[in-house]
Write a protein that holds these residues in place. Structure first.
Motif, PDB file in Angstrom:
ATOM      1  N   THR A 105      10.769  -3.550 -10.574  1.00 43.12           N
ATOM      2  CA  THR A 105      10.011  -4.673 -10.010  1.00 43.12           C
ATOM      3  C   THR A 105       8.862  -4.198  -9.115  1.00 43.12           C
ATOM      4  O   THR A 105       7.696  -4.543  -9.352  1.00 43.12           O
ATOM      5  N   ALA A 106       9.204  -3.410  -8.112  1.00 45.24           N
ATOM      6  CA  ALA A 106       8.160  -2.982  -7.172  1.00 45.24           C
ATOM      7  C   ALA A 106       7.072  -2.151  -7.868  1.00 45.24           C
ATOM      8  O   ALA A 106       5.866  -2.402  -7.654  1.00 45.24           O
ATOM      9  N   PRO A 107       7.433  -1.165  -8.716  1.00 45.31           N
ATOM     10  CA  PRO A 107       6.370  -0.409  -9.398  1.00 45.31           C
ATOM     11  C   PRO A 107       5.462  -1.289 -10.250  1.00 45.31           C
ATOM     12  O   PRO A 107       4.253  -1.038 -10.334  1.00 45.31           O
ATOM     13  N   THR A 108       6.028  -2.328 -10.864  1.00 46.56           N
ATOM     14  CA  THR A 108       5.193  -3.195 -11.705  1.00 46.56           C
ATOM     15  C   THR A 108       4.263  -4.040 -10.844  1.00 46.56           C
ATOM     16  O   THR A 108       3.080  -4.230 -11.191  1.00 46.56           O
ATOM     17  N   ILE A 109       4.772  -4.497  -9.722  1.00 48.39           N
ATOM     18  CA  ILE A 109       3.896  -5.246  -8.801  1.00 48.39           C
ATOM     19  C   ILE A 109       2.763  -4.346  -8.308  1.00 48.39           C
ATOM     20  O   ILE A 109       1.599  -4.749  -8.206  1.00 48.39           O
ATOM     21  N   MET A 110       3.118  -3.089  -8.050  1.00 42.59           N
ATOM     22  CA  MET A 110       2.077  -2.134  -7.620  1.00 42.59           C
ATOM     23  C   MET A 110       1.020  -1.974  -8.708  1.00 42.59           C
ATOM     24  O   MET A 110      -0.183  -1.896  -8.415  1.00 42.59           O
ATOM     25  N   ALA A 111       1.467  -1.924  -9.956  1.00 44.75           N
ATOM     26  CA  ALA A 111       0.520  -1.772 -11.068  1.00 44.75           C
ATOM     27  C   ALA A 111      -0.449  -2.949 -11.111  1.00 44.75           C
ATOM     28  O   ALA A 111      -1.664  -2.768 -11.241  1.00 44.75           O
ATOM     29  N   TRP A 112       0.100  -4.156 -10.949  1.00 41.91           N
ATOM     30  CA  TRP A 112      -0.766  -5.344 -10.949  1.00 41.91           C
ATOM     31  C   TRP A 112      -1.697  -5.340  -9.738  1.00 41.91           C
ATOM     32  O   TRP A 112      -2.863  -5.716  -9.838  1.00 41.91           O
ATOM     33  N   THR A 113      -1.170  -4.918  -8.604  1.00 43.67           N
ATOM     34  CA  THR A 113      -2.002  -4.877  -7.389  1.00 43.67           C
ATOM     35  C   THR A 113      -3.185  -3.933  -7.596  1.00 43.67           C
ATOM     36  O   THR A 113      -4.330  -4.255  -7.249  1.00 43.67           O
TER      37      THR A 113
ATOM     38  N   MET B 133      -7.238  -3.807   1.343  1.00 41.30           N
ATOM     39  CA  MET B 133      -5.980  -4.557   1.526  1.00 41.30           C
ATOM     40  C   MET B 133      -5.018  -4.272   0.361  1.00 41.30           C
ATOM     41  O   MET B 133      -3.824  -4.059   0.563  1.00 41.30           O
ATOM     42  N   PHE B 134      -5.557  -4.247  -0.840  1.00 41.81           N
ATOM     43  CA  PHE B 134      -4.719  -3.916  -1.999  1.00 41.81           C
ATOM     44  C   PHE B 134      -4.118  -2.509  -1.852  1.00 41.81           C
ATOM     45  O   PHE B 134      -2.948  -2.273  -2.160  1.00 41.81           O
ATOM     46  N   GLY B 135      -4.967  -1.591  -1.384  1.00 38.05           N
ATOM     47  CA  GLY B 135      -4.490  -0.215  -1.209  1.00 38.05           C
ATOM     48  C   GLY B 135      -3.363  -0.141  -0.190  1.00 38.05           C
ATOM     49  O   GLY B 135      -2.338   0.516  -0.424  1.00 38.05           O
ATOM     50  N   VAL B 136      -3.542  -0.811   0.934  1.00 33.18           N
ATOM     51  CA  VAL B 136      -2.503  -0.812   1.977  1.00 33.18           C
ATOM     52  C   VAL B 136      -1.228  -1.466   1.434  1.00 33.18           C
ATOM     53  O   VAL B 136      -0.104  -1.000   1.696  1.00 33.18           O
ATOM     54  N   ALA B 137      -1.398  -2.524   0.654  1.00 37.02           N
ATOM     55  CA  ALA B 137      -0.229  -3.202   0.077  1.00 37.02           C
ATOM     56  C   ALA B 137       0.564  -2.262  -0.827  1.00 37.02           C
ATOM     57  O   ALA B 137       1.799  -2.254  -0.818  1.00 37.02           O
ATOM     58  N   VAL B 138      -0.157  -1.445  -1.583  1.00 42.45           N
ATOM     59  CA  VAL B 138       0.534  -0.503  -2.478  1.00 42.45           C
ATOM     60  C   VAL B 138       1.300   0.534  -1.667  1.00 42.45           C
ATOM     61  O   VAL B 138       2.456   0.866  -1.990  1.00 42.45           O
ATOM     62  N   ILE B 139       0.676   1.024  -0.602  1.00 44.11           N
ATOM     63  CA  ILE B 139       1.385   1.999   0.244  1.00 44.11           C
ATOM     64  C   ILE B 139       2.659   1.369   0.795  1.00 44.11           C
ATOM     65  O   ILE B 139       3.739   1.977   0.798  1.00 44.11           O
ATOM     66  N   ASN B 140       2.546   0.124   1.221  1.00 45.45           N
ATOM     67  CA  ASN B 140       3.721  -0.597   1.747  1.00 45.45           C
ATOM     68  C   ASN B 140       4.825  -0.675   0.683  1.00 45.45           C
ATOM     69  O   ASN B 140       6.004  -0.449   0.959  1.00 45.45           O
ATOM     70  N   GLN B 141       4.410  -0.966  -0.536  1.00 47.59           N
ATOM     71  CA  GLN B 141       5.408  -1.091  -1.608  1.00 47.59           C
ATOM     72  C   GLN B 141       6.037   0.253  -1.962  1.00 47.59           C
ATOM     73  O   GLN B 141       7.212   0.329  -2.313  1.00 47.59           O
ATOM     74  N   VAL B 142       5.233   1.322  -1.871  1.00 47.23           N
ATOM     75  CA  VAL B 142       5.797   2.651  -2.161  1.00 47.23           C
ATOM     76  C   VAL B 142       6.874   2.996  -1.141  1.00 47.23           C
ATOM     77  O   VAL B 142       7.953   3.499  -1.498  1.00 47.23           O
ATOM     78  N   VAL B 143       6.579   2.703   0.120  1.00 44.38           N
ATOM     79  CA  VAL B 143       7.572   2.994   1.172  1.00 44.38           C
ATOM     80  C   VAL B 143       8.845   2.198   0.913  1.00 44.38           C
ATOM     81  O   VAL B 143       9.972   2.720   1.027  1.00 44.38           O
ATOM     82  N   PHE B 144       8.678   0.941   0.529  1.00 39.81           N
ATOM     83  CA  PHE B 144       9.832   0.109   0.188  1.00 39.81           C
ATOM     84  C   PHE B 144      10.606   0.738  -0.975  1.00 39.81           C
ATOM     85  O   PHE B 144      11.835   0.825  -0.968  1.00 39.81           O
ATOM     86  N   GLN B 145       9.843   1.203  -1.961  1.00 43.75           N
ATOM     87  CA  GLN B 145      10.455   1.811  -3.139  1.00 43.75           C
ATOM     88  C   GLN B 145      11.271   3.049  -2.770  1.00 43.75           C
ATOM     89  O   GLN B 145      12.362   3.275  -3.291  1.00 43.75           O
ATOM     90  N   TRP B 146      10.719   3.863  -1.864  1.00 45.92           N
ATOM     91  CA  TRP B 146      11.442   5.067  -1.439  1.00 45.92           C
ATOM     92  C   TRP B 146      12.782   4.692  -0.805  1.00 45.92           C
ATOM     93  O   TRP B 146      13.800   5.330  -1.054  1.00 45.92           O
ATOM     94  N   LYS B 147      12.752   3.631   0.024  1.00 39.63           N
ATOM     95  CA  LYS B 147      13.995   3.219   0.691  1.00 39.63           C
ATOM     96  C   LYS B 147      14.991   2.701  -0.334  1.00 39.63           C
ATOM     97  O   LYS B 147      16.195   2.919  -0.241  1.00 39.63           O
ATOM     98  N   GLN B 148      14.457   1.985  -1.315  1.00 35.40           N
ATOM     99  CA  GLN B 148      15.332   1.382  -2.324  1.00 35.40           C
ATOM    100  C   GLN B 148      15.944   2.449  -3.233  1.00 35.40           C
ATOM    101  O   GLN B 148      17.097   2.331  -3.653  1.00 35.40           O
TER     102      GLN B 148
END
Lengths: 591, 219
Positions: free
Chosen positions: B84-92, B124-139
């Motif tokens: 889920t998160a990687p796909t959202i990152m792709a769209w972002t 903003m998109f770039g920062v959002a992706v970084i946020n999602q990567v950090v989330f992904q690492w935790k997950q």
């Protein structure tokens, strides 16, 4: 007909000159620390590289002293310390010595050859220099405090080793930035009329070399980053803590190691026409040769640590052998030029150095071809044997025995000291080319010529040293001497070979020391006794060179040229219609 | 000849004020293109090691399986690799391509307000992706020391963290371009700069799609 509309310049007092010209040099260190001038930055690269170079050759002598006794460790405290010094020598000869020396020369010469006032990104060039210097010191210090990319077994990778990885990555990054600046300069700062086909051959060779470095060295950084992340694990290493140097060994192996010697061909193509006072015949062929040689040297794919079969792929095998072809083609171009001139080249130290560089490179190419002889010939011999058997029904046993002999004797030499011989030869070839460049462009780098006699001594020391070091190492490779580890069963005769190679190593050390003395002497003494051989000699163009750098003062003033230049050929100073903006006259050198 | 250590400026003569040199052509763009090529090769190295190591691991596991021995998976079964998160990152990141190109277009037209808005949106998109990567690492819950002999954790963290670093570099470049536009009288003077950043940004997005396929889809 080519014309410039630039009016002949008048000389005016400094006070009337633009602010950028008003700053005079005080001394090399004070200037180097704050300057964005490409000549000052280049001089700092050269000086730094030679200081690191002295360290490198001392390390080489120590390692070879240790090899005199293959039974036990005598010079160093233990086998691990020996491997540390060995790998440090291997890293430093490329990244602290030879490549920075070439970058230093390119920093000074490339903008001058292009008719440009400066490098494309002077601040980036300066930051690359200082990053290189700091990370180089960090690298040596980290190795000295029990770091280095050596056998760590299954223990936790210690902090100094991690520092070695970081320093090595930073060192590589700084070289990448410096290279990007040089390549961008060649793409964007050329004079009007100078297409890429008209770029002088040294600049062209730096463009080719820079392109290969820019494509291959980031992969080295990737290796180091993976290694560093792996080392963060507490006692677990995905890739094995015992094999750190092997993960980056591809950089010091064929074909990649030849990428650092690409400018050898450029130097020769630059100097031969000047020595015979005529244009290079088949200039396009020379450019293609250098480009082809560069293309063959890309070696980031040949990582035998991750892919054990990398050394036997067709690309690797064929590429290793065909490396020789562009060198031979360049030799052909040079030969054609000399024979068309109908006179012997004017002998000089820089020409002797460039020829010595080419000979050393040829020797390195031959060793590279020998290393893959089994992979190249054994399948061919097997095919011929099967074909004869199929067509004539004759079973030629001697062919089978020859194939077996090839496989038996050549299969293991890839990891032996034969590899070390090839690396040494390729590195010394690049060093010889760089030295030729320093002697040739000394008027532009230092403001005066360097003593020619000393140049001849350096040429003999380095060429002789490289041959006497490498050939015994190559023989030792067939006697089972490993490339860098201290252990391993070796056959009789290795120690004698190691003694001979020590003598060669001392020759290289003498050559390096002499070069350092010549350069430091230039900085310290300024105008020397060897300043001018002939009173009629033009101080701006003492060798009667054909390219734009010889229009400028020696050394060039900040800004280099008094205005934009228009050129129509690769040797503008030989063009009858070329207008010299300094004098308003047509070319001063004619064939 | 002139000596290097010249210290008396009054003795120094230079030629008359030089004629202006021809304006540099695309210097920043070519420099950035070289930086981008080097970055792509860096990731090429990482991907090469990832694929080779993964292939070797899977071959070894197949051999063990054939012998009836216990095997393990490339990404340890304890790790949670959600798509889920990687796909959202792709769209972002796909959306960020549009906003990045919008910035280039606005700069060309000397439209500062839209240019800055587009840069802010891209950032903003770039920062959002970084946020999602950090989330992904935790997950993910991957631990380098506990992977059953697999190098997956080491390589996944190296690749994804390197990509985050690339985004961070692109964000710094964006900030620099925005600052220059604000400080300058003419936004269109900086088209070269913003086009250069765009080149780097597109390469970063392209590399993410390789990561997406290589790590998160192929697993």
């Amino acid at each position: 007909m080519t014309l410039t509309e630039y009016r002949p310049a008048e000389t005016v007092p400094l006070a009337m000159a633009p602010a950028v010209y008003a700053r005079g040099s005080q001394n090399i260190l004070a200037d180097g620390a704050s300057s964005g001038d490409h000549k000052v930055i280049g001089r700092m690269w050269i000086l730094g590289a030679l200081l690191f170079g002295l360290f490198t050759v001392v390390a080489d002598v120590l390692v070879r002293l240790e090899r005199l006794d293959t039974e036990s460790v005598t010079i160093f405290s233990n086998a691990s310390a020996y491997e540390q010094w060995f790998t440090l020598q291997r890293v430093s000869i490329v990244f602290l010595f030879v490549v920075p020396l070439l970058i230093g020369i390119a920093n000074v010469v490339v903008p001058l050859q292009l008719g440009a006032p400066s490098l494309a990104f002077p601040r980036a060039a300066a930051s690359a220099l200082w990053t290189w210097a700091v990370s180089g010191v960090m690298l040596v210090v980290s190795w000295a405090i029990d770091g280095g990319l050596v056998d760590r077994g299954d223990v936790v990778v210690n902090a100094p080793t991690q520092l070695s990885m970081v320093a090595f990555a930073a060192l590589t990054l700084s070289i990448l930035v410096a290279t990007a600046v040089i390549v961008t300069t060649i793409f964007t700062e050329r004079s009007q009329g100078m297409s890429l086909y008209n770029v002088p051959l040294f600049s062209w060779s730096m463009l080719v070399a820079g392109a290969i470095w820019l494509l291959a060295l980031p992969v080295l950084i990737a290796n180091l980053v993976i290694m560093w992340v792996d080392a963060r694990g507490d006692g677990f290493h995905s890739f094995g803590g015992e094999d750190l140097f092997s993960q980056v060994a591809w950089v010091f192996d064929q074909p990649q190691v030849f990428a650092f010697a690409i400018p050898v061909l450029g130097m020769l193509g630059e100097l031969i026409p000047v020595a015979v006072r005529r244009r290079l015949k088949n200039y396009d062929m020379a450019m293609v040769s250098i480009g082809a040689f560069g293309a063959f040297t890309f070696g980031a794919y040949a990582q035998s640590y991750f892919n054990p079969n990398a050394g036997s792929t067709w690309l690797y095998v064929i590429g290793s052998v065909t490396l020789l072809l562009p060198i031979l083609a360049m030799l052909g171009v040079v030969g054609l030029t000399v024979s068309a001139a109908g006179r012997a080249p004017t002998m000089s130290a820089h020409l002797a150095l460039a020829v010595a560089a080419l000979l050393t490179l040829l020797l390195a190419g031959a060793v590279a071809a020998v290393r893959v002889l089994d992979s190249l010939l054994a399948p061919v011999i097997g095919f011929i044997h099967d074909a004869i058997d199929f067509v004539f029904g004759a079973d030629l046993n001697w062919l089978t025995r020859f194939e077996g002999w090839l496989r038996e004797n050549f299969d293991e030499v890839a990891g032996s000291s034969l590899s070390g011989a090839m690396v040494q030869l390729a590195a010394v070839a690049a060093l010889l080319a760089a030295t030729a460049g320093i002697f040739y462009w000394a008027p532009k780098i230092f403001g005066h010529k360097l003593p020619g006699g000393l140049g001849m001594i350096i040429a003999l020391s380095l060429l002789g040293g490289a041959a006497v070091t490498a050939l015994p190492d190559a023989v030792s490779g067939f006697l089972d001497q490993p490339d860098f580890v201290a252990r391993g069963a070796q056959r009789d005769g290795v120690e004698i070979m190691n003694l001979i190679s020590l003598v060669g190593s001392l020759g290289i050390a003498v050559g390096t020391l002499a070069l350092l003395v010549a350069v430091i002497g230039s900085f310290a003494l300024g105008r020397g006794a060897a300043d001018r051989d002939d009173d009629d000699e033009d101080p701006r163009n003492p060798w009667s060179g054909h390219t734009l750098e010889w229009l400028t003062d020696s050394p060039p003033a900040p800004g280099n040229f008094s205005g934009p230049l228009v050129v129509t050929s690769e040797a503008p100073l030989l063009d009858e219609d070329f207008v010299n903006p300094h004098t308003g006259s047509i070319a001063e050198v004619s064939s | 000849m002139t000596q290097i250590g010249l210290t008396d400026p009054s003795q120094m003569v230079v030629t008359a004020a030089p004629a202006p040199f021809a304006p540099r052509k695309r210097t920043v763009q070519i420099g950035t293109a070289l930086l981008t090529a080097a970055s792509v090769m860096y990731f090429g190295g990482l991907f090469g090691v990832y694929m080779t190591t993964r292939n070797r691991f899977l071959t070894e596991q197949s051999a063990l399986e054939a012998l009836g021995e216990r095997t393990s998976t490339w990404i340890p079964s304890s790790a949670q690799v959600e798509l889920t998160a990687p796909t959202i990152m792709a769209w972002t990141l796909l959306m960020s391509i549009i906003s990045m190109q919008w910035a280039v277009y606005a700069y060309k037209r000397d439209d500062r307000s839209h240019g800055l808005l587009a840069i802010a949106t891209t950032a903003m998109f770039g920062v959002a992706v970084i946020n999602q990567v950090v989330f992904q690492w935790k997950q993910l819950g991957l631990v380098i020391d506990d992977t059953g002999g697999s190098a997956a954790a080491t390589l996944i963290y190296t690749i994804t963290a390197s990509h985050v670093a690339m985004i961070a570099i692109a964000l710094i470049m964006l900030a620099f371009v925005a600052f220059r536009a604000v400080a300058s009288t003419s936004t269109s003077d900086h088209v070269d700069s913003v086009a250069s950043v765009a080149t780097f940004w597109y390469a970063m997005v392209g590399l993410y799609f390789i990561i997406w396929i290589l790590i998160f889809i192929t697993k």
